[in-house]
Design a protein around this motif. Structure first.
Motif, PDB file in Angstrom:
ATOM      1  N   SER A 162      63.343  50.980  28.389  1.00  0.00           N
ATOM      2  CA  SER A 162      63.719  50.199  29.570  1.00  0.00           C
ATOM      3  C   SER A 162      62.563  49.346  30.087  1.00  0.00           C
ATOM      4  O   SER A 162      62.680  48.720  31.133  1.00  0.00           O
ATOM      5  N   ALA A 163      61.450  49.308  29.357  1.00  0.00           N
ATOM      6  CA  ALA A 163      60.301  48.526  29.812  1.00  0.00           C
ATOM      7  C   ALA A 163      60.595  47.034  29.797  1.00  0.00           C
ATOM      8  O   ALA A 163      59.975  46.273  30.519  1.00  0.00           O
ATOM      9  N   LEU A 164      61.554  46.611  28.993  1.00  0.00           N
ATOM     10  CA  LEU A 164      61.874  45.198  28.825  1.00  0.00           C
ATOM     11  C   LEU A 164      63.336  44.974  29.187  1.00  0.00           C
ATOM     12  O   LEU A 164      64.229  45.540  28.572  1.00  0.00           O
ATOM     13  N   SER A 165      63.553  44.132  30.193  1.00  0.00           N
ATOM     14  CA  SER A 165      64.904  43.813  30.644  1.00  0.00           C
ATOM     15  C   SER A 165      65.197  42.349  30.389  1.00  0.00           C
ATOM     16  O   SER A 165      64.291  41.534  30.251  1.00  0.00           O
ATOM     17  N   VAL A 166      66.482  42.009  30.352  1.00  0.00           N
ATOM     18  CA  VAL A 166      66.903  40.625  30.166  1.00  0.00           C
ATOM     19  C   VAL A 166      67.984  40.297  31.190  1.00  0.00           C
ATOM     20  O   VAL A 166      68.772  41.163  31.572  1.00  0.00           O
ATOM     21  N   ASP A 203      55.562  35.934  40.587  1.00  0.00           N
ATOM     22  CA  ASP A 203      56.245  36.945  39.773  1.00  0.00           C
ATOM     23  C   ASP A 203      56.825  36.337  38.500  1.00  0.00           C
ATOM     24  O   ASP A 203      57.650  36.946  37.829  1.00  0.00           O
ATOM     25  N   SER A 204      56.394  35.125  38.192  1.00  0.00           N
ATOM     26  CA  SER A 204      56.849  34.433  36.992  1.00  0.00           C
ATOM     27  C   SER A 204      55.615  34.014  36.197  1.00  0.00           C
ATOM     28  O   SER A 204      54.644  33.538  36.764  1.00  0.00           O
ATOM     29  N   ALA A 205      55.663  34.213  34.890  1.00  0.00           N
ATOM     30  CA  ALA A 205      54.531  33.833  34.036  1.00  0.00           C
ATOM     31  C   ALA A 205      55.003  32.879  32.957  1.00  0.00           C
ATOM     32  O   ALA A 205      56.097  33.028  32.411  1.00  0.00           O
ATOM     33  N   ASN A 206      54.173  31.900  32.669  1.00  0.00           N
ATOM     34  CA  ASN A 206      54.481  30.907  31.655  1.00  0.00           C
ATOM     35  C   ASN A 206      53.680  31.169  30.386  1.00  0.00           C
ATOM     36  O   ASN A 206      52.526  31.582  30.441  1.00  0.00           O
ATOM     37  N   CYS A 207      54.331  30.886  29.263  1.00  0.00           N
ATOM     38  CA  CYS A 207      53.680  31.002  27.961  1.00  0.00           C
ATOM     39  C   CYS A 207      53.456  29.602  27.428  1.00  0.00           C
ATOM     40  O   CYS A 207      54.401  28.816  27.321  1.00  0.00           O
ATOM     41  N   VAL A 208      52.215  29.290  27.122  1.00  0.00           N
ATOM     42  CA  VAL A 208      51.912  28.008  26.492  1.00  0.00           C
ATOM     43  C   VAL A 208      51.334  28.276  25.111  1.00  0.00           C
ATOM     44  O   VAL A 208      50.588  29.239  24.913  1.00  0.00           O
ATOM     45  N   ARG A 221      50.821  42.424  37.938  1.00  0.00           N
ATOM     46  CA  ARG A 221      52.190  42.340  38.455  1.00  0.00           C
ATOM     47  C   ARG A 221      52.985  43.546  37.970  1.00  0.00           C
ATOM     48  O   ARG A 221      53.003  43.859  36.775  1.00  0.00           O
ATOM     49  N   SER A 222      53.682  44.200  38.884  1.00  0.00           N
ATOM     50  CA  SER A 222      54.513  45.344  38.495  1.00  0.00           C
ATOM     51  C   SER A 222      55.799  44.889  37.825  1.00  0.00           C
ATOM     52  O   SER A 222      56.427  45.641  37.079  1.00  0.00           O
ATOM     53  N   PHE A 223      56.202  43.639  38.079  1.00  0.00           N
ATOM     54  CA  PHE A 223      57.364  43.054  37.417  1.00  0.00           C
ATOM     55  C   PHE A 223      57.131  41.558  37.344  1.00  0.00           C
ATOM     56  O   PHE A 223      56.887  40.914  38.359  1.00  0.00           O
ATOM     57  N   VAL A 224      57.174  41.028  36.131  1.00  0.00           N
ATOM     58  CA  VAL A 224      56.955  39.600  35.924  1.00  0.00           C
ATOM     59  C   VAL A 224      58.070  39.070  35.027  1.00  0.00           C
ATOM     60  O   VAL A 224      58.519  39.753  34.105  1.00  0.00           O
ATOM     61  N   VAL A 225      58.520  37.856  35.339  1.00  0.00           N
ATOM     62  CA  VAL A 225      59.586  37.215  34.582  1.00  0.00           C
ATOM     63  C   VAL A 225      58.962  36.231  33.590  1.00  0.00           C
ATOM     64  O   VAL A 225      58.102  35.434  33.963  1.00  0.00           O
ATOM     65  N   ILE A 226      59.398  36.330  32.322  1.00  0.00           N
ATOM     66  CA  ILE A 226      58.887  35.465  31.258  1.00  0.00           C
ATOM     67  C   ILE A 226      60.068  34.902  30.465  1.00  0.00           C
ATOM     68  O   ILE A 226      61.215  35.317  30.649  1.00  0.00           O
ATOM     69  N   VAL A 267      64.902  31.593  24.472  1.00  0.00           N
ATOM     70  CA  VAL A 267      66.002  30.650  24.699  1.00  0.00           C
ATOM     71  C   VAL A 267      66.021  30.297  26.176  1.00  0.00           C
ATOM     72  O   VAL A 267      65.447  31.004  27.008  1.00  0.00           O
ATOM     73  N   ARG A 268      66.704  29.202  26.510  1.00  0.00           N
ATOM     74  CA  ARG A 268      66.734  28.744  27.895  1.00  0.00           C
ATOM     75  C   ARG A 268      67.805  29.458  28.725  1.00  0.00           C
ATOM     76  O   ARG A 268      67.818  29.339  29.940  1.00  0.00           O
ATOM     77  N   ARG A 269      68.683  30.217  28.102  1.00  0.00           N
ATOM     78  CA  ARG A 269      69.798  30.807  28.852  1.00  0.00           C
ATOM     79  C   ARG A 269      69.558  32.230  29.357  1.00  0.00           C
ATOM     80  O   ARG A 269      70.459  32.884  29.865  1.00  0.00           O
ATOM     81  N   SER A 270      68.320  32.680  29.233  1.00  0.00           N
ATOM     82  CA  SER A 270      67.998  34.002  29.768  1.00  0.00           C
ATOM     83  C   SER A 270      66.500  34.100  30.040  1.00  0.00           C
ATOM     84  O   SER A 270      65.716  33.254  29.618  1.00  0.00           O
ATOM     85  N   LYS A 271      66.122  35.158  30.747  1.00  0.00           N
ATOM     86  CA  LYS A 271      64.717  35.475  31.027  1.00  0.00           C
ATOM     87  C   LYS A 271      64.504  36.953  30.748  1.00  0.00           C
ATOM     88  O   LYS A 271      65.422  37.767  30.878  1.00  0.00           O
TER      89      LYS A 271
END
Length: 174
Positions: A31-35, A58-63, A140-145, A149-153
């Motif tokens: 459960s460490a990874l949610s979508v 709470d959002s992180a970007n990948c470059v 961050r205890s919870f970060v969105v990456i 695909v563009r239709r989920s995080k």
């Protein structure tokens, strides 16, 4: 509209193929990874955060960075909070021992990763690519990456991100 988070291992249909493969092959995806499914028109960070009520911190970007030295180009993934900017020409370039480092061209990043632009994530990248995570992300205890695909995080803790990718944690920001 609130996000509906589900264990990613239960919804591999919501992520890019390389991401699904990495999740499936993980020792303990648990459960460490949610979508969460999102409107693909709102995948860009600012629009996503505003629409779904997620704080930028709470959002992180990948470059994807292209590092060049001696006629050779190597790629790396760099993760920073949406509130920060990666020091690609300084810290990242030196860390990768490159003469020159720059953001990889969009077409190259998409082709090499097998992921959609605006959804690229460090989970599922080629195994020989370094993944550099800024130390602020790990706090961050919870970060969105991205999910590939563009239709989920994807959502997870900063520590789980490092564990899932085998990343190096360094101070990457300007």
């Amino acid at each position: 509209m609130p996000l509906e988070w589900t264990p990613a291992v239960d919804r591999l249909d919501l992520v890019a193929d390389p991401v699904a493969k990495a999740i499936s092959e993980a020792k303990s995806p648990g459960s460490a990874l949610s979508v969460a499914e999102i409107d693909p028109e709102l995948a860009d960070t600012a629009a996503f955060c505003e629409r779904y009520g997620v704080a930028l911190e709470d959002s992180a970007n990948c470059v994807i960075v292209a590092a060049k030295r001696g006629g050779e180009t190597r790629y790396a993934a760099v993760m920073v909070l949406a509130t920060d900017r990666a020091d690609v020409n300084g810290v990242v370039r030196r860390h990768l021992d490159a003469r020159k480092a720059s953001f990889a061209p969009q077409a190259d990043a998409v082709a090499i990763t097998g992921m959609e632009y605006g959804g690229i994530t460090p989970i599922g990248l080629p195994a020989d690519w370094p993944v550099l995570v800024d130390e602020n992300v790990t706090r961050r205890s919870f970060v969105v990456i991205g999910s590939g695909v563009r239709r989920s995080k994807l959502g997870l803790s900063g520590e789980a991100l490092v564990e899932a990718t085998g990343a190096e944690v360094i101070a990457l920001t300007l």
